[in-house]
Design an enzyme around this catalytic site. Structure first.
Site, PDB file in Angstrom:
ATOM      1  N   CYS A  94     -76.778  45.705 -60.481  1.00 20.27           N
ATOM      2  CA  CYS A  94     -77.004  45.858 -59.040  1.00 20.27           C
ATOM      3  C   CYS A  94     -76.630  47.265 -58.589  1.00 20.27           C
ATOM      4  CB  CYS A  94     -76.185  44.826 -58.269  1.00 20.27           C
ATOM      5  SG  CYS A  94     -76.397  44.939 -56.474  1.00 20.27           S
ATOM      6  N   GLY A 207     -90.480  43.091 -61.991  1.00 20.61           N
ATOM      7  CA  GLY A 207     -91.880  43.297 -61.635  1.00 20.61           C
ATOM      8  C   GLY A 207     -92.863  42.301 -62.212  1.00 20.61           C
TER       9      GLY A 207
END
Length: 330
Positions: A94, A207
């Protein structure tokens, strides 16, 4: 657990809470679900039931931890064990400012020895599988050699698998949202990492937008992790059990999901939850069906009103043609 990792739903802050996971479990009985990231400090010093409580139907379910203090992480692992999670994952991916200021998340890729120390004490504290989720690189440390160096440092610490987001993270200059889109995807680097590690499980993330793409990735890796597409278009999960686990049991009808979520909302409201905390995760359920726009309006507007109850869910599904609701979703 090895089988469950073949198809998983990524931990997503503010999204994959227990209400979201309950919905996703109605669509797939086999996918591995993840909590939002929970910091080790919050677990050691905070309300563990609020942070870790979940419905038993969510299994298999993994908890993701954030932190960089080995002793605090070990205590957090022991707390997680009391709740019976199937896997405990350390966030090393993150890129948010808040995460960086707390010295955990993607910035830890610059400190592989510290990560290895954290993972070692985490593994020593439990028999539950310990895993890592990372990026392919950060800032200027984004070469294939940098990724290999990081993996070589952490792998001997007793971890069971590695989840790799196939984008680098820019810790300076890009927001978390931009870090999900702007750095280019490099799936081949993850494929080469898997080849290099042999039998060690590598799960790819980043993605991926369709079941067909998942199947292609599974030719090169041990598992696929879906993120935003699974949240915004949850019906993509309806094919998971059949396509990834060869489970030929007939999937639920949309009306079955309506009934499950209505009953769930009634129980959760009795515990003090607000209806919109549940319905906000359901907005994409009827994407592409006649009446979907009105469905979303009701769930997003009416569910926020004081006193809103399960009848709002029924009203939203009433906008969808009953013939569509009666069709099996997989």
């Amino acid at each position: 657990m090895t089988d469950a990792r073949k198809f998983s739903i990524a931990p997503m802050m503010d999204w994959t809470d227990r209400h979201c996971r309950y919905l996703h479990r109605q669509l797939s009985s086999r996918a591995l679900l993840f909590t939002e990231m929970v910091t080790s400090a919050a677990l050691v010093h905070g309300d563990t039931e609020r942070l870790l409580g979940y419905d038993e139907s969510e299994h298999p379910v993994a908890v993701q931890l954030g932190g960089s203090d080995p002793f605090e992480l070990a205590e957090a692992v022991r707390i997680c064990d009391r709740y019976g999670y199937d896997e405990i994952n350390l966030n090393v991916g993150c890129p948010s400012d808040r995460v960086q200021s707390g010295k955990f998340g993607a910035c830890l890729m610059a400190e592989p020895d510290l990560v290895a120390q954290c993972l070692t004490v985490m593994s020593d504290a439990t028999d539950t599988p310990i895993t890592v989720k990372c990026r392919i690189g950060i800032d200027d440390q984004d070469s294939e050699e940098d990724l290999n160096r990081f993996v070589d440092a952490v792998r001997p610490s007793g971890i069971d698998a590695l989840y790799v987001h196939a984008r680098k993270a820019w810790l300076k200059g890009l927001s978390p949202k931009e870090n999900r889109d702007i750095p280019p995807l490099d799936y081949d680097r993850v494929y080469r990492l898997k080849q290099r590690l042999g039998d060690f499980p590598v799960i790819i993330n980043g993605g991926i937008k369709s079941v067909e793409e998942c199947i292609e990735h599974l030719r090169h890796t041990d598992g696929v992790m879906l993120g935003r597409v699974a949240y915004h278009d949850p019906m993509i999960l309806a094919d998971a059990d059949l396509r990834f686990f060869e489970d030929d049991r007939v999937g639920p009808k949309l009306e079955d999901i309506e009934a499950a979520m209505t009953n769930y909302a009634e129980v959760e409201l009795g515990k003090g939850a607000r209806l919109n905390q549940i319905t906000r995760h359901m907005l994409g359920l009827t994407n592409g069906l006649p009446g979907a726009r009105r469905f979303r309006q009701i769930l997003s507007v009416e569910a926020c009103k004081p006193g809103a109850g399960p009848e709002v869910i029924a009203a939203a599904f009433a906008q969808i043609d009953r013939a569509a609701l009666d069709v099996r979703v997989a």
